[in-house]
Structure formats: C-alpha cells, structure tokens
Design an enzyme around this catalytic site. Structure first.
Site, PDB file in Angstrom:
ATOM      1  N   LYS A 131      50.607  42.461  50.179  1.00  9.05           N
ATOM      2  CA  LYS A 131      49.570  42.457  51.321  1.00  9.05           C
ATOM      3  C   LYS A 131      49.111  40.864  51.675  1.00  9.05           C
ATOM      4  CE  LYS A 131      46.206  41.028  48.633  1.00  9.05           C
ATOM      5  NZ  LYS A 131      45.286  39.499  48.572  1.00  9.05           N
ATOM      6  N   PRO A 134      56.070  36.457  45.762  1.00 11.52           N
ATOM      7  CA  PRO A 134      55.797  35.256  44.945  1.00 11.52           C
ATOM      8  C   PRO A 134      54.619  35.661  44.309  1.00 11.52           C
ATOM      9  CG  PRO A 134      56.147  34.561  47.000  1.00 11.52           C
ATOM     10  CD  PRO A 134      56.221  35.979  47.171  1.00 11.52           C
ATOM     11  N   ALA A 160      50.867  34.990  41.983  1.00 19.11           N
ATOM     12  CA  ALA A 160      49.724  34.022  42.079  1.00 19.11           C
ATOM     13  C   ALA A 160      49.579  33.372  43.415  1.00 19.11           C
ATOM     14  CB  ALA A 160      49.640  32.971  40.843  1.00 19.11           C
ATOM     15  N   GLY A 166      48.210  35.194  46.092  1.00 16.21           N
ATOM     16  CA  GLY A 166      46.940  36.099  46.703  1.00 16.21           C
ATOM     17  C   GLY A 166      47.959  37.070  47.955  1.00 16.21           C
ATOM     18  N   GLY A 211      48.888  39.794  46.301  1.00 23.29           N
ATOM     19  CA  GLY A 211      48.763  41.112  45.641  1.00 23.29           C
ATOM     20  C   GLY A 211      50.174  41.674  45.010  1.00 23.29           C
ATOM     21  N   GLY A 212      50.964  40.600  44.526  1.00 27.01           N
ATOM     22  CA  GLY A 212      52.284  41.259  43.810  1.00 27.01           C
ATOM     23  C   GLY A 212      52.040  42.034  42.776  1.00 27.01           C
ATOM     24  N   GLY A 213      51.135  41.571  41.725  1.00 23.90           N
ATOM     25  CA  GLY A 213      50.903  42.388  40.385  1.00 23.90           C
ATOM     26  C   GLY A 213      50.299  43.685  40.747  1.00 23.90           C
ATOM     27  N   SER A 214      49.361  43.722  41.741  1.00 26.36           N
ATOM     28  CA  SER A 214      48.697  44.840  42.191  1.00 26.36           C
ATOM     29  C   SER A 214      49.569  45.728  42.847  1.00 26.36           C
ATOM     30  CB  SER A 214      47.512  44.570  42.932  1.00 26.36           C
ATOM     31  OG  SER A 214      46.745  43.790  42.536  1.00 26.36           O
ATOM     32  N   ASP A 226      42.449  45.037  43.425  1.00 29.18           N
ATOM     33  CA  ASP A 226      43.371  44.967  44.643  1.00 29.18           C
ATOM     34  C   ASP A 226      44.133  46.361  44.796  1.00 29.18           C
ATOM     35  OD1 ASP A 226      42.675  42.734  46.115  1.00 29.18           O
ATOM     36  OD2 ASP A 226      44.353  41.649  45.169  1.00 29.18           O
TER      37      ASP A 226
HETATM   38  O1  C5P Z   1      40.125  43.154  39.475  1.00 30.21           O
HETATM   39  P1  C5P Z   1      40.833  41.795  39.143  1.00 30.21           P
HETATM   40  O2  C5P Z   1      41.167  41.902  37.690  1.00 30.21           O
HETATM   41  O3  C5P Z   1      42.149  41.848  40.211  1.00 30.21           O
HETATM   42  O4  C5P Z   1      40.097  40.692  39.413  1.00 30.21           O
HETATM   43  C1  C5P Z   1      40.471  39.373  38.919  1.00 30.21           C
HETATM   44  C2  C5P Z   1      38.988  38.533  38.844  1.00 30.21           C
HETATM   45  O5  C5P Z   1      39.136  37.976  40.192  1.00 30.21           O
HETATM   46  C3  C5P Z   1      37.843  38.960  38.261  1.00 30.21           C
HETATM   47  O6  C5P Z   1      37.815  38.792  36.989  1.00 30.21           O
HETATM   48  C4  C5P Z   1      36.913  38.071  38.976  1.00 30.21           C
HETATM   49  O7  C5P Z   1      36.928  37.104  38.201  1.00 30.21           O
HETATM   50  C5  C5P Z   1      37.607  38.089  40.351  1.00 30.21           C
HETATM   51  N1  C5P Z   1      37.162  39.027  41.326  1.00 30.21           N
HETATM   52  C6  C5P Z   1      35.756  38.929  41.922  1.00 30.21           C
HETATM   53  N2  C5P Z   1      35.282  39.883  42.812  1.00 30.21           N
HETATM   54  C7  C5P Z   1      36.281  40.691  43.173  1.00 30.21           C
HETATM   55  C8  C5P Z   1      37.908  40.692  42.812  1.00 30.21           C
HETATM   56  C9  C5P Z   1      38.052  39.648  41.737  1.00 30.21           C
HETATM   57  O8  C5P Z   1      35.040  38.060  41.370  1.00 30.21           O
HETATM   58  N3  C5P Z   1      35.826  41.680  44.058  1.00 30.21           N
END
Ligand code: C5P
Length: 295
Positions: free
Chosen positions: A15, A105, A107, A109, A111-114, A147
């Site tokens: 994404k 790729p 890390a 941004g 959303g690959g892992g998600s 995500d």
């Molecule tokens: O939800 P996820 O594990 O992908 O988020 C990773 C980190 O990104 C969270 O631990 C938080 O530090 C930050 N995050 C946030 N607010 C969001 C999404 C992510 O602060 N809406």
C-alpha cells in the site's frame, strides 16, 4: 503433495498512503490517524498448505529482515496464531505450512509485513474453512497490527483511529513512481520522532479526499502530505533527497509513504510514471488500484 494436501494462494498487495495525518498521541501509546490507504500492484504471494505443524518460510528476501520488520516475529505467524485462537480449536487442525514470496521492500512504509498477515488470514480462512468473511477477518486483523485491517479489505480506504476504523473511498487508478531511500525506518521510531519534535498535524483531508474521488492527478497533487515526513527526514536526509529528486525529475509531487523509507511521486499517467522512473536511479513505476467498479 498427497491427495489430502490442499493449497491456497493469495496475493499480498502493498500500500501507499496518499496522505497521512497524525492527530495525536493516545493514552495507549498509539497515535490517532487519518490516512488514505491505496493498495498498489507491488505484491508478495502467500501460499498456505495443509500441515500438522505451523511454519513460515520467507523466500526472496533475507528472512532476518522480514522478522525484524515485525518486531522480531513474522507477522504471518502472528496472523496464523490469532486466527487459530479466534476459532478456539473448532473444526480441522490449526496447522499450515506458509510460504511467502517476498517482492515488497521491507521497512519501507509499503505495508509489506501487514499485507502478508492479511493474505495469510484470507488464505487460512479458506484452508481451515473458518468462513469469517470481511467483518470477522477485520476484527482478527486489529489484534495483529494497525495496518492489517485496511490490508484485509484490500480496497482504497480512509483509515481512522489507530488504523482500525475503515471507510472505503471511491477513487480511480493513480500512477506513481516509487523509490526506497536508504535503510528501512521502523514505525515506532517514526511516531516517536513525531512526538519528540512536537511535529505538525496536516490540514483536514476533505480537499484531498474530494480530489482523490474526482480522479485528476494534477488536482490531487497539491493536497498530498505525510505528517511523519518532516521528523523522519530530519534524521534520514537521504529520504528528503529522494523526494526532491522525484520532484526534479518531473513528478507532480513527491512524499514519503507511511513511516518511510519509501518515497512516492505522483504522475499524470502510466507513460509519465515510466518517464520519471527512467530519470531516477532505483525508481519503479507503481499503480494504485481503483475502487471496485472504477478504472
Ligand atoms: O500496530 P503496529 O504494531 O503496526 O504499530 C507499530 C508501532 O507503530 C506501534 O508500536 C506504535 O509505536 C506506532 N504506531 C502508532 N500509531 C499508530 C500505528 C502505529 O504510534 N496508529
């Protein structure tokens, strides 16, 4: 494969965030957001096979990188465990042999892992015969990562809350150029830097949403922004340089996507995206998908 072995394959699309507005830090440590999340045609492929054990193999990327992205645990495993827990041992086994062909790729941004987690949920929902449907899968997805709910729907969506509030938006296809600038950025770092810098919250996104609905890239370009960009670029100047490079190469605008380090440049059409990509080393054209029924 024995006669009893079944296999389900799902595309895990990445994404981009056309805009990303950070509203503020919440008591639970997450941040309230508003973001237009658009699926792109850059995708991993997740294949799940019946097995009496649960295992994940990542192909096409250094597995340790994929693990780091998920904070030490591959998000596909987290997804499988969350779905297994949700069904509480009902029905067939909770095993699966999962293979991820990695093209997105990590890390970056994107959303690959998600996306892998979302595709794993969809694949296992079918393999295990859970029949959860969109609503059930989204509620499992919320427990996996911010995500993941949007990626389960896999359509253009305005997200709110920490990512769990989903409002599908009717938008057309847009053409972009993507560059991944330098090392990956971890999302928790990007959000923490936003806090530390007392960084800004961008404008109400209604103008960006109307332009995205109308489908004219020239009208959309001036409304795109990412509130995480300034704090990330302050610490990773190569991301700012990549953004400036895309603009100088003719993109209508360029901005960081998600928490970086991916940078996207908006283009007028597919030909324009190919032209801009040719001028920027490492750049690739990507297309964001339209809502169902639109082109
Ligand atoms: O939800 P996820 O594990 O992908 O988020 C990773 C980190 O990104 C969270 O631990 C938080 O530090 C930050 N995050 C946030 N607010 C969001 C999404 C992510 O602060 N809406």
């Amino acid at each position: 494969m024995s006669a009893a072995t079944r296999e389900v394959r799902r595309e895990a699309r990445g994404k981009i965030n056309a805009f990303l507005r950070v509203i503020g830090l919440r008591p639970d440590g997450y941040h309230d957001l508003q973001s237009l999340v658009l699926p792109i045609d850059l995708a991993d492929v997740v294949t799940a096979r019946t097995s009496d054990r649960l295992d994940v193999v990542v192909d096409g990327a250094r597995p340790e990188v994929a693990a780091i992205e998920a904070g030490g645990m591959n998000l596909a495993i987290v997804a499988a465990l969350a779905l297994a827990e949700d069904r509480g041992g009902r029905g067939g086994g909770n095993g699966a042999s999962i293979r991820i062909d990695k093209r997105i790729p990590v890390a970056a941004g994107l959303g690959g892992g998600s996306a892998d987690a979302a595709a794993t949920l969809r694949a296992l929902d079918e393999l295990w015969g859970c029949g959860l449907g969109d609503e059930g899968l989204v509620s499992v997805a919320e427990r996996i990562g911010s995500d993941v709910p949007a990626m389960v729907l896999g359509v253009p969506v305005l997200i709110g809350g920490r990512g769990e509030l989903l409002d599908p938006v009717s938008v057309s296809t847009f053409h972009w150029v993507l560059v991944v600038a330098g090392d990956g950025v971890r999302s928790p770092d990007a959000y923490r830097w936003w806090d530390e810098d007392g960084a800004a919250t961008g404008p109400d996104p209604s103008a960006a949403l109307s332009a995205a609905r109308a489908g004219e890239p020239e009208d959309l370009a001036p409304h795109l922004f990412n509130d995480l960009e300034a704090p990330v670029v302050a610490r990773r100047p190569e991301i700012g340089a990549a953004r400036d490079h895309l603009r100088a190469a003719g993109a209508l605008t360029a901005l960081m996507t998600g928490s970086g380090s991916g940078v996207i440049g908006l283009c007028r059409d597919a030909e324009h995206a190919r032209e801009v990509a040719r001028r920027v080393p490492g750049a690739v054209p990507v297309t964001s998908s339209a809502s169902r029924g639109r082109r």
